[in-house]
Design a protein around this motif. Structure first.
Motif, mmCIF file in Angstrom:
data_model
loop_
_atom_site.group_PDB
_atom_site.id
_atom_site.type_symbol
_atom_site.label_atom_id
_atom_site.label_comp_id
_atom_site.label_asym_id
_atom_site.label_seq_id
_atom_site.Cartn_x
_atom_site.Cartn_y
_atom_site.Cartn_z
ATOM 1 N N SER A 247 5.610 -37.613 6.127
ATOM 2 C CA SER A 247 4.485 -37.841 5.216
ATOM 3 C C SER A 247 3.168 -37.553 5.911
ATOM 4 C CB SER A 247 4.498 -39.282 4.705
ATOM 5 O OG SER A 247 3.361 -39.537 3.881
ATOM 6 N N HIS A 250 0.935 -40.905 4.535
ATOM 7 C CA HIS A 250 1.307 -42.184 5.143
ATOM 8 C C HIS A 250 1.951 -41.920 6.508
ATOM 9 C CE1 HIS A 250 0.451 -43.961 1.250
ATOM 10 N NE2 HIS A 250 1.318 -43.131 0.687
ATOM 11 N N LEU A 253 5.162 -43.530 8.201
ATOM 12 C CA LEU A 253 6.539 -43.181 7.838
ATOM 13 C C LEU A 253 7.185 -42.264 8.880
ATOM 14 C CD1 LEU A 253 6.228 -42.611 3.976
ATOM 15 C CD2 LEU A 253 7.476 -44.451 5.128
#
Length: 340
Positions: A247, A250, A253
């Motif tokens: 990701s 994010h 992750l």
């Protein structure tokens, strides 16, 4: 409190390394052991959690082997070797020694090529039945090619003279791991079957990330056999290396794979540990993500080319614009765990 007050002086490179590496090593070992209790439980939800935990910790173990190979876990070579061997056992790849794995992976960086000691493509050319079997199994989402690459490490010392020096280790590991699997099955056949499922997930994840990191030349060579360098300079290395992070929005992750997806940053400076790769990536590329191949596109091409990937002579290559990963077929037989 000083987080390194109980750490022997000089064991880690600095406090950040002590905290980050201690946490991930403890989590990997404890999580892997604990996953068997979950897989042997009588509740389905616990079984599912156990499979995911087992697969996840084996994935971390594999990438911790990679860190140890680059001497980024500990300050001392011996400590990286010990950690590498322990993680090697958890990852299920301990039939080959950590030193053999480290040697071939460092060659991958120095030669800027994908080097493999076992010519699985030659085997498929000589044995069409093997090729067809692999294609059928890969179509059914069985990671058969990766299984073959692991099996060759076990089998070749019994039949290939040049591999005889590794026979003792392979035999010892067959006995130890075989006895542990028998004990696991006697305790819980459910846990044994689910461990196989977790291993299949491990192989799929490792293959997915390995398949799309490079468009390097691939050579099938002995461990110390030189290959012609040609024009493979630093510019070639950068142009033929790709990042496949989980990701971009994010970044936390990406810890699921120990930031292994920041592969351009890793090849730019291989001595940078896993927890500093996101910062190095930002330093190199800023807000640009042109070196990153989007995860949805890679999942699509991984699915579409799962049979073609078995026999293709080339990896394909990304193009420009939307869907640029569609023509990236990807590679088999390039895992640092199995190229020995």
């Amino acid at each position: 409190m000083n987080t390194t007050s109980f750490v022997p002086r000089g064991l880690f490179r600095d406090r950040e390394a002590a905290l980050a590496n201690t946490l991930v090593l403890v989590w990997t070992c404890a999580g892997w052991l604990g996953s068997f209790a979950l897989m042997g439980a009588h509740a389905a939800i616990l079984n599912i959690a156990g499979v995911l935990l087992c697969a996840h910790t084996m994935i971390l173990a594999a990438y911790l082997i990679h860190e140890a190979a680059h001497q980024t876990l500990f300050a001392a070579h011996w400590a990286n070797t010990v950690a590498g061997e322990v993680m090697n056992f958890i990852a299920g790849s301990s039939y080959a020694s950590f030193e053999r794995i480290r040697h071939m992976h460092i060659r991958h960086h120095l030669d800027r090529a994908d080097l493999t000691c076992f010519d699985f493509r030659g085997l498929m050319q000589r044995r069409p039945a093997v090729r067809r079997t692999l294609q059928i199994l890969e179509w059914a989402y069985v990671p058969a090619t990766e299984v073959l690459m692991h099996w060759q490490i076990i089998g070749r010392p019994f039949f290939v003279a040049s591999q005889r020096p590794h026979l003792l280790r392979v035999t010892a590991m067959l006995i130890v791991r075989g006895e542990l699997l028998v004990l696991l099955g006697l305790w819980s056949w459910r846990a044994l079957l689910l461990y196989v499922v977790a291993t299949v997930l491990l192989l799929h994840v490792l293959n997915f990330f390995d398949a799309f990191h490079h468009t390097f030349e691939q050579y099938f060579v002995a461990a110390d056999e030189p290959v012609p360098m040609g024009d493979r300079d630093r510019q070639y290395e950068h142009a033929n290396t790709y990042s496949n992070v989980i990701s971009q929005r994010h970044p936390w992750l990406n810890l699921l794979t120990l930031n292994f997806g920041y592969h351009n940053a890793h090849h730019h400076r291989a001595s940078v540990p896993w927890y500093r790769l996101p910062a190095l990536h930002r330093d190199l590329y800023g807000e640009r993500w042109d070196a990153v191949l989007p995860l949805p596109e890679l999942l699509r091409t991984w699915h579409r080319n799962r049979v073609r990937r078995v026999i293709t002579d080339g990896y394909g290559a990304p193009s420009e614009g939307p869907g640029r990963a569609d023509h990236f077929v990807g590679a088999h037989g390039v895992s640092f765990l199995t190229v020995v």
